[in-house]
Write a protein that holds these residues in place. Structure first.
Motif, PDB file in Angstrom:
ATOM      1  N   UNK A  17      -2.163  22.187  -1.782  1.00 37.37           N
ATOM      2  CA  UNK A  17      -2.151  21.812  -0.239  1.00 37.37           C
ATOM      3  C   UNK A  17      -3.405  21.924   0.027  1.00 37.37           C
ATOM      4  N   UNK A  18      -3.780  20.784   0.996  1.00 38.44           N
ATOM      5  CA  UNK A  18      -4.829  20.363   1.820  1.00 38.44           C
ATOM      6  C   UNK A  18      -4.874  21.338   3.123  1.00 38.44           C
ATOM      7  N   UNK A  19      -6.337  21.946   3.428  1.00 40.19           N
ATOM      8  CA  UNK A  19      -6.481  22.788   4.610  1.00 40.19           C
ATOM      9  C   UNK A  19      -7.462  22.192   5.395  1.00 40.19           C
ATOM     10  N   UNK A  58     -25.588  20.304  -0.077  1.00 44.44           N
ATOM     11  CA  UNK A  58     -25.747  20.800  -1.474  1.00 44.44           C
ATOM     12  C   UNK A  58     -24.976  21.829  -1.798  1.00 44.44           C
ATOM     13  N   UNK A  59     -24.204  22.525  -0.790  1.00 53.65           N
ATOM     14  CA  UNK A  59     -23.603  23.938  -1.313  1.00 53.65           C
ATOM     15  C   UNK A  59     -22.311  23.734  -1.421  1.00 53.65           C
ATOM     16  N   UNK A  60     -21.803  22.549  -1.058  1.00 53.99           N
ATOM     17  CA  UNK A  60     -20.288  22.289  -1.120  1.00 53.99           C
ATOM     18  C   UNK A  60     -20.059  22.308  -2.738  1.00 53.99           C
ATOM     19  N   UNK A  61     -18.850  23.085  -3.008  1.00 57.35           N
ATOM     20  CA  UNK A  61     -18.760  23.445  -4.643  1.00 57.35           C
ATOM     21  C   UNK A  61     -17.865  22.158  -5.317  1.00 57.35           C
ATOM     22  N   UNK A  62     -17.575  21.314  -4.682  1.00 57.36           N
ATOM     23  CA  UNK A  62     -17.080  20.011  -5.264  1.00 57.36           C
ATOM     24  C   UNK A  62     -16.495  19.257  -3.983  1.00 57.36           C
ATOM     25  N   UNK A  63     -16.192  17.792  -5.044  1.00 60.23           N
ATOM     26  CA  UNK A  63     -15.704  16.815  -3.998  1.00 60.23           C
ATOM     27  C   UNK A  63     -14.622  16.965  -3.233  1.00 60.23           C
ATOM     28  N   UNK A  64     -13.722  18.110  -3.328  1.00 64.21           N
ATOM     29  CA  UNK A  64     -12.561  18.558  -2.811  1.00 64.21           C
ATOM     30  C   UNK A  64     -13.130  19.138  -1.349  1.00 64.21           C
ATOM     31  N   UNK A  73     -20.372  18.394  18.067  1.00 60.98           N
ATOM     32  CA  UNK A  73     -19.912  19.771  18.542  1.00 60.98           C
ATOM     33  C   UNK A  73     -19.000  20.347  17.605  1.00 60.98           C
ATOM     34  N   UNK A  74     -17.950  20.336  17.891  1.00 65.64           N
ATOM     35  CA  UNK A  74     -16.863  20.885  16.895  1.00 65.64           C
ATOM     36  C   UNK A  74     -16.952  20.073  15.454  1.00 65.64           C
ATOM     37  N   UNK A  75     -16.793  21.332  14.443  1.00 62.08           N
ATOM     38  CA  UNK A  75     -16.805  20.699  13.033  1.00 62.08           C
ATOM     39  C   UNK A  75     -15.623  21.193  12.333  1.00 62.08           C
ATOM     40  N   UNK A  76     -15.204  20.303  11.429  1.00 62.01           N
ATOM     41  CA  UNK A  76     -13.926  20.733  10.540  1.00 62.01           C
ATOM     42  C   UNK A  76     -14.552  20.724   9.131  1.00 62.01           C
ATOM     43  N   UNK A  77     -14.067  21.861   8.352  1.00 62.20           N
ATOM     44  CA  UNK A  77     -14.186  21.692   7.280  1.00 62.20           C
ATOM     45  C   UNK A  77     -12.706  21.698   6.409  1.00 62.20           C
ATOM     46  N   UNK A  78     -12.839  20.836   5.644  1.00 66.81           N
ATOM     47  CA  UNK A  78     -11.497  20.253   4.957  1.00 66.81           C
ATOM     48  C   UNK A  78     -11.717  20.348   3.489  1.00 66.81           C
ATOM     49  N   UNK A  79     -10.449  21.128   3.077  1.00 61.77           N
ATOM     50  CA  UNK A  79     -10.562  21.425   1.601  1.00 61.77           C
ATOM     51  C   UNK A  79      -9.183  20.615   1.022  1.00 61.77           C
ATOM     52  N   UNK A  80      -9.657  19.791   0.078  1.00 60.46           N
ATOM     53  CA  UNK A  80      -8.430  18.955  -0.596  1.00 60.46           C
ATOM     54  C   UNK A  80      -7.863  19.723  -1.740  1.00 60.46           C
ATOM     55  N   UNK A  81      -6.560  19.716  -2.137  1.00 61.60           N
ATOM     56  CA  UNK A  81      -6.035  20.307  -3.259  1.00 61.60           C
ATOM     57  C   UNK A  81      -6.337  21.602  -3.412  1.00 61.60           C
ATOM     58  N   UNK A  82      -5.961  22.468  -2.600  1.00 56.50           N
ATOM     59  CA  UNK A  82      -6.774  23.829  -2.799  1.00 56.50           C
ATOM     60  C   UNK A  82      -6.402  24.463  -4.178  1.00 56.50           C
ATOM     61  N   UNK A  83      -7.243  25.508  -4.580  1.00 55.70           N
ATOM     62  CA  UNK A  83      -7.140  25.940  -5.725  1.00 55.70           C
ATOM     63  C   UNK A  83      -7.423  27.582  -5.518  1.00 55.70           C
ATOM     64  N   UNK A  84      -7.057  28.330  -6.278  1.00 56.11           N
ATOM     65  CA  UNK A  84      -7.002  29.819  -6.131  1.00 56.11           C
ATOM     66  C   UNK A  84      -8.405  30.089  -5.941  1.00 56.11           C
ATOM     67  N   UNK A  85      -9.410  29.719  -6.529  1.00 56.05           N
ATOM     68  CA  UNK A  85     -10.641  30.050  -6.420  1.00 56.05           C
ATOM     69  C   UNK A  85     -11.197  29.630  -5.117  1.00 56.05           C
ATOM     70  N   UNK A  86     -10.562  28.962  -4.194  1.00 53.65           N
ATOM     71  CA  UNK A  86     -10.934  28.538  -3.029  1.00 53.65           C
ATOM     72  C   UNK A  86     -10.886  29.756  -1.980  1.00 53.65           C
ATOM     73  N   UNK A  87     -10.000  30.774  -2.420  1.00 58.04           N
ATOM     74  CA  UNK A  87      -9.733  31.632  -1.630  1.00 58.04           C
ATOM     75  C   UNK A  87     -11.060  32.526  -1.321  1.00 58.04           C
TER      76      UNK A  87
END
Lengths: 116, 109
Positions: A17-19, A58-64, A73-87
């Protein structure tokens, strides 16, 4: 509000899922940071914005992982195709200065993401 | 990867005692900061010490910095149960912090 606000506080996502995680920094703060904190670990840097410009990702772990701050001002962090290690807990911080040299950062309470 | 390392990893003391935790880091720094994190919450800034400073006080907190040894210490005097938390040192680069793994402090009432 007076502090950094993050939403949601908790998010459970099914694998694949994307978050989208939201951060409202302190009004007027130029710098905004995202950190990832795994259980029992210290926060690890993901990305940094100065106003709307993403100066370091540079710290983003992957292109997801993708972050934006379109109006500085407001920022959004999006994670695509979440995986368990993203917890992890995702922390947002803002500071008044351009960068962190000799200035403190104010952290939000974080969003706890659990991928099942 | 994390630059700083706190020592000890866990510390348990009686209320009223002093708590000392140490931080070692690897590269040259502009400043070093200490943060507190209560369980399930965000980080709260405690104190910042610049690379040209050796000691700094804030209330019951005393921080020292030894750049020759690349180390810092945080002393909390007359501890209280409310001081129970994880404590992190963070070394400041130009636009990011490098956090250590933290010291978990428990103050027993």
């Amino acid at each position: 509000g007076a502090g950094v606000s993050q939403s949601p506080r908790y998010k459970v996502a099914k694998r694949g899922q994307d978050v989208a995680l939201r951060c409202d920094p302190i009004s007027g703060h130029v710098s905004l940071f995202w950190y990832q904190q795994a259980l029992g670990q210290g926060p690890e840097f993901l990305t940094y914005f100065q106003n709307e410009a993403q100066l370091d990702k540079s710290g983003l772990p992957s292109d997801r992982f993708f972050a934006e701050r379109p109006e500085g001002s407001v920022s959004t962090l999006k994670i695509q195709r979440t995986q368990q290690e993203d917890s992890a807990v995702y922390l947002c911080a803002s500071s008044n200065g351009g960068g962190l040299t000799n200035t403190e950062a104010f952290f939000g309470q974080g969003t706890r993401l659990t991928v099942v | 990867s994390q630059q700083g390392e706190e020592d000890p990893q866990a510390l348990s003391i009686q209320e009223g005692e002093n708590a000392t935790m140490n931080c070692s880091y690897k590269t040259s720094i502009n400043n070093l900061q200490w943060y507190r994190q209560n369980s399930g919450r965000g980080l709260v800034h405690l104190i910042l010490i610049r690379s040209n400073e050796r000691e700094k006080h804030s209330g019951r907190l005393r921080v020292t910095l030894d750049t020759s040894k690349k180390s810092s210490s945080l002393l909390i005097t007359a501890s209280r149960a409310a001081d129970t938390a994880s404590y992190f040192c963070a070394t400041g680069g130009s636009h990011q912090f490098y956090f250590g793994t933290g010291t978990s402090l428990t103050v027993i009432p």
